[in-house]
Design an enzyme around this catalytic site. Structure first.
Site, PDB file in Angstrom:
ATOM      1  CG  ASP A  10      30.920  20.353   0.063  1.00  0.00           C
ATOM      2  OD1 ASP A  10      31.763  21.249   0.208  1.00  0.00           O
ATOM      3  OD2 ASP A  10      29.755  20.568  -0.351  1.00  0.00           O
ATOM      4  CE  LYS A  63      37.624  19.978  -2.213  1.00  0.00           C
ATOM      5  NZ  LYS A  63      36.233  19.608  -2.004  1.00  0.00           N
ATOM      6  N   GLY A  78      34.117  25.803   0.429  1.00  0.00           N
ATOM      7  CA  GLY A  78      33.983  25.867   1.888  1.00  0.00           C
ATOM      8  C   GLY A  78      34.766  24.706   2.452  1.00  0.00           C
ATOM      9  CG  HIS A  79      38.173  24.002   1.392  1.00  0.00           C
ATOM     10  ND1 HIS A  79      39.193  24.411   0.577  1.00  0.00           N
ATOM     11  CD2 HIS A  79      37.256  23.420   0.575  1.00  0.00           C
ATOM     12  CE1 HIS A  79      38.910  24.100  -0.677  1.00  0.00           C
ATOM     13  NE2 HIS A  79      37.740  23.508  -0.706  1.00  0.00           N
ATOM     14  CD  GLN A 115      35.152  24.755  -6.525  1.00  0.00           C
ATOM     15  OE1 GLN A 115      36.142  24.989  -7.192  1.00  0.00           O
ATOM     16  NE2 GLN A 115      34.835  25.485  -5.479  1.00  0.00           N
TER      17      GLN A 115
HETATM   18  P1  GDP Z   1      35.827  20.018   1.610  1.00  0.00           P
HETATM   19  O1  GDP Z   1      35.114  21.129   0.926  1.00  0.00           O
HETATM   20  O2  GDP Z   1      36.081  18.861   0.683  1.00  0.00           O
HETATM   21  O3  GDP Z   1      37.080  20.441   2.308  1.00  0.00           O
HETATM   22  O4  GDP Z   1      34.835  19.458   2.712  1.00  0.00           O
HETATM   23  P2  GDP Z   1      33.877  20.324   3.687  1.00  0.00           P
HETATM   24  O5  GDP Z   1      34.699  20.949   4.736  1.00  0.00           O
HETATM   25  O6  GDP Z   1      32.971  21.179   2.897  1.00  0.00           O
HETATM   26  O7  GDP Z   1      32.954  19.186   4.261  1.00  0.00           O
HETATM   27  C1  GDP Z   1      33.473  18.071   4.921  1.00  0.00           C
HETATM   28  C2  GDP Z   1      32.873  17.983   6.324  1.00  0.00           C
HETATM   29  O8  GDP Z   1      33.118  16.695   6.841  1.00  0.00           O
HETATM   30  C3  GDP Z   1      33.504  18.951   7.297  1.00  0.00           C
HETATM   31  O9  GDP Z   1      32.533  19.321   8.249  1.00  0.00           O
HETATM   32  C4  GDP Z   1      34.594  18.127   7.947  1.00  0.00           C
HETATM   33  O10 GDP Z   1      34.956  18.580   9.249  1.00  0.00           O
HETATM   34  C5  GDP Z   1      33.927  16.773   8.018  1.00  0.00           C
HETATM   35  N1  GDP Z   1      34.822  15.602   7.930  1.00  0.00           N
HETATM   36  C6  GDP Z   1      35.968  15.468   7.205  1.00  0.00           C
HETATM   37  N2  GDP Z   1      36.413  14.187   7.325  1.00  0.00           N
HETATM   38  C7  GDP Z   1      35.556  13.547   8.138  1.00  0.00           C
HETATM   39  C8  GDP Z   1      35.469  12.194   8.602  1.00  0.00           C
HETATM   40  O11 GDP Z   1      36.262  11.327   8.281  1.00  0.00           O
HETATM   41  N3  GDP Z   1      34.401  11.890   9.410  1.00  0.00           N
HETATM   42  C9  GDP Z   1      33.471  12.814   9.772  1.00  0.00           C
HETATM   43  N4  GDP Z   1      32.480  12.422  10.561  1.00  0.00           N
HETATM   44  N5  GDP Z   1      33.530  14.096   9.345  1.00  0.00           N
HETATM   45  C10 GDP Z   1      34.546  14.446   8.527  1.00  0.00           C
HETATM   46  P1  IMO Z   2      34.349  22.733  -1.997  1.00  0.00           P
HETATM   47  O1  IMO Z   2      35.730  23.188  -2.379  1.00  0.00           O
HETATM   48  C1  IMO Z   2      30.386  21.658  -3.303  1.00  0.00           C
HETATM   49  C2  IMO Z   2      28.821  23.771  -6.772  1.00  0.00           C
HETATM   50  C3  IMO Z   2      27.617  24.670  -6.575  1.00  0.00           C
HETATM   51  C4  IMO Z   2      26.950  24.500  -7.915  1.00  0.00           C
HETATM   52  C5  IMO Z   2      28.122  24.440  -8.885  1.00  0.00           C
HETATM   53  C6  IMO Z   2      28.456  25.777  -9.537  1.00  0.00           C
HETATM   54  O2  IMO Z   2      33.921  23.129  -0.643  1.00  0.00           O
HETATM   55  O3  IMO Z   2      34.205  21.262  -2.258  1.00  0.00           O
HETATM   56  P2  IMO Z   2      29.690  27.960  -8.628  1.00  0.00           P
HETATM   57  O4  IMO Z   2      29.314  28.882  -7.512  1.00  0.00           O
HETATM   58  O5  IMO Z   2      31.021  27.332  -8.496  1.00  0.00           O
HETATM   59  O6  IMO Z   2      29.494  28.578  -9.980  1.00  0.00           O
HETATM   60  O7  IMO Z   2      28.585  26.784  -8.546  1.00  0.00           O
HETATM   61  O8  IMO Z   2      29.231  23.995  -8.121  1.00  0.00           O
HETATM   62  N1  IMO Z   2      29.964  24.067  -5.912  1.00  0.00           N
HETATM   63  C7  IMO Z   2      30.331  23.300  -4.880  1.00  0.00           C
HETATM   64  N2  IMO Z   2      29.745  22.220  -4.340  1.00  0.00           N
HETATM   65  N3  IMO Z   2      31.547  22.100  -2.803  1.00  0.00           N
HETATM   66  C8  IMO Z   2      32.160  23.160  -3.348  1.00  0.00           C
HETATM   67  O9  IMO Z   2      33.397  23.555  -2.984  1.00  0.00           O
HETATM   68  C9  IMO Z   2      31.530  23.854  -4.405  1.00  0.00           C
HETATM   69  N4  IMO Z   2      31.839  24.941  -5.141  1.00  0.00           N
HETATM   70  C10 IMO Z   2      30.886  25.052  -6.070  1.00  0.00           C
HETATM   71  O10 IMO Z   2      26.819  24.217  -5.507  1.00  0.00           O
HETATM   72  O11 IMO Z   2      26.295  23.254  -7.970  1.00  0.00           O
HETATM   73 MG    MG Z   3      33.331  22.193   1.058  1.00  0.00          MG
END
Ligand code: GDP
Ligand code: IMO
Ligand code: MG
Length: 429
Positions: free
Chosen positions: A13, A16, A40-41, A227
């Site tokens: 999270d 990426k 979750g991206h 991840q």
């Molecule tokens: P990922 O799993 O690494 O792709 O990240 P997620 O989408 O799960 O979580 C990142 C969250 O931060 C999302 O809601 C993005 O829209 C938000 N985000 C990404 N870059 C920035 C940033 O530079 N500033 C802010 N405020 N939000 C960001």
């Molecule tokens: P993105 O790509 C954050 C965490 C779960 C748990 C551990 C194992 O959005 O960054 P799993 O279901 O993979 O067997 O769970 O890994 N986890 C993540 N945490 N972002 C993710 O994906 C994750 N995918 C798995 O919360 O701790």
């Molecule tokens: Mg994510």
């Protein structure tokens, strides 16, 4: 564009998908190389928010090939829903038919994998991993135990039938006697697989060897990780990890192309840290500062909706992630979330609470982490809205100092700074 890997460098999270989406502009081919719909991206384009789980974040561009690679695991009904959700947001169905490819070698998450994931977590009780319950661990377990079902099996009834004769008796014993679940007949599994075949059929790339050879020789490639390095099954906070390898090394084998193709490995770090699920988190803040990070950063999971645990940037685990993740540069995200903080901390060492010993190397035995506390250095906040800054020179001095210090601690350059969720809220250095 140089062939580039984008991986999370913390606990996932990190933002990426925003970085992948941005770099995808310059790439011809975008490939996810591990994980499944546990990810979750989020991608935000002109205020419109898209959530991806398994589909590569480059899908919003026309004429880019987006591949779900060999080391991914696929739950076809989740993928179907993901595609439908994105179509409902205005992306054309034909876009998926033209651009989305699936490796025939990827493994299928069956219903029993999701059931087992849930039951394992319940059995572990307070010792649970905190998985996403998407069946990821059990699918990879079967893959490595050599009793998984691959995408290509769905398309050959004879092979599938032979495989099930071998797999199913053992699987049924496991389901019945370990998990107290109902056993499956071969016909039931064949039926489930037939549904999955129909879902995946438009996308499976049976000509992948020729296509990848062409891409390798003529196109620019973006490898998209899910991840993060600290959730890697080899190097993360084991056993509180996922079941795949979200490192640059993992990209090489996960996308069927090998290490010589990779020219650049970007580690995405948040300017602070978050974690969902269980496991040690040495810089975690359980006080109002942690709550402030959560509220300003909107730190709630995209896949499970769980509140993310929040804390300060941990330079010890970050330096370790640079090493084992094979990172060559940093994309630092969510710097804007720190705009209103008077003080910002970075953990520069760990202290053993019993002995007072100071450590600057990352201890890989996570069961000792509970006995460690972070040693912080404190930086002055910039107390300015940076979300509209377009260039490095526009950033306040204290923000620049924070970036410089992180670079010094990590030993690699920060080349991208993200100051908001939208594509255009990005500074390239
Ligand atoms: P990922 O799993 O690494 O792709 O990240 P997620 O989408 O799960 O979580 C990142 C969250 O931060 C999302 O809601 C993005 O829209 C938000 N985000 C990404 N870059 C920035 C940033 O530079 N500033 C802010 N405020 N939000 C960001
Ligand atoms: P993105 O790509 C954050 C965490 C779960 C748990 C551990 C194992 O959005 O960054 P799993 O279901 O993979 O067997 O769970 O890994 N986890 C993540 N945490 N972002 C993710 O994906 C994750 N995918 C798995 O919360 O701790
Ligand atoms: Mg994510």
């Amino acid at each position: 564009m140089k062939n580039t890997v984008v991986v999370g460098a913390q606990f996932g999270d990190e933002g990426k998908a925003k970085i992948t989406d941005l770099l995808a502009q310059e790439a011809d081919f975008i490939t996810r190389f591990q994980g499944g719909s546990n990810a979750g991206h989020t991608v935000v384009v002109e205020g419109k928010k898209f959530a991806f789980h398994l589909i590569p974040s480059g899908i919003l561009y026309e004429n880019k090939i987006c591949m779900i690679g060999a080391n991914c695991v696929i739950k076809p009904d989740d993928l179907k829903k993901e595609i439908e959700d994105i179509i409902n947001q205005g992306v054309k169905k034909e876009q998926f038919e033209k651009c989305l490819k699936i490796s025939p070698l990827a493994h299928i998450t069956m219903k029993y994998h999701t059931d087992i994931d849930g039951l394992n977590e319940n059995t572990l009780g307070k010792n649970k991993i905190g998985t996403t319950k998407k069946g990821i661990g059990p699918t990879y377990t079967d893959k490595y135990a050599r009793c998984g079902i691959r995408v290509e099996d769905l398309f050959n009834k004879e092979t599938l039938s032979k495989k099930l004769d071998i797999i199913l008796p053992k699987k049924n014993k496991e389901l019945e006697f370990i998990y107290d679940l109902k056993p499956y007949t071969k016909e039931e599994i064949m039926e489930e697989c037939e549904c999955y075949r129909k879902i995946l059929a438009p996308y499976v790339d049976f000509n992948w060897q020729e296509n990848l050879l062409n891409i390798k020789n003529n196109k620019s490639i973006l490898f998209e990780g899910a991840q993060g390095v600290m959730l890697d099954v080899n190097y993360g906070t084991y056993p509180y990890v996922t079941s795949s390898s979200p490192t640059a090394g993992g990209a090489a084998f996960g996308a069927s192309m090998g290490p010589m193709v990779i020219e650049r490995a970007i580690g995405v770090f948040k300017a602070y840290m978050t974690r969902v699920g269980e496991g040690a988190f040495i810089t975690e803040l359980t006080d109002e500062t942690g709550e402030k990070l959560r509220q300003i950063g909107g730190e709630y999971g995209v896949t499970t909706g769980r509140a993310r645990r929040c804390g300060w940037f941990d330079a010890i685990s970050a330096k370790y992630a640079v090493l084992v993740g094979g990172l060559s540069e940093v994309a630092l995200t969510k710097l804007d979330v720190l705009d209103s903080f008077d003080e910002i901390k970075i953990a520069v060492a760990y202290k053993n609470k019993s002995t007072g010993e100071i450590m600057t190397n990352y201890p890989t035995d996570v069961f000792v982490h509970n006995n460690l506390e972070a040693v912080y250095e404190t930086h002055k906040g910039w107390k300015t809205d940076i979300s509209k800054c377009k260039n490095y020179s526009e950033l306040p001095e204290n923000a620049k100092k924070y970036l410089k210090r992180l670079e010094e601690l990590l030993g690699i350059k920060i080349t991208i700074v993200s100051v908001g969720p939208d594509r255009n809220q990005t500074i390239f250095i």
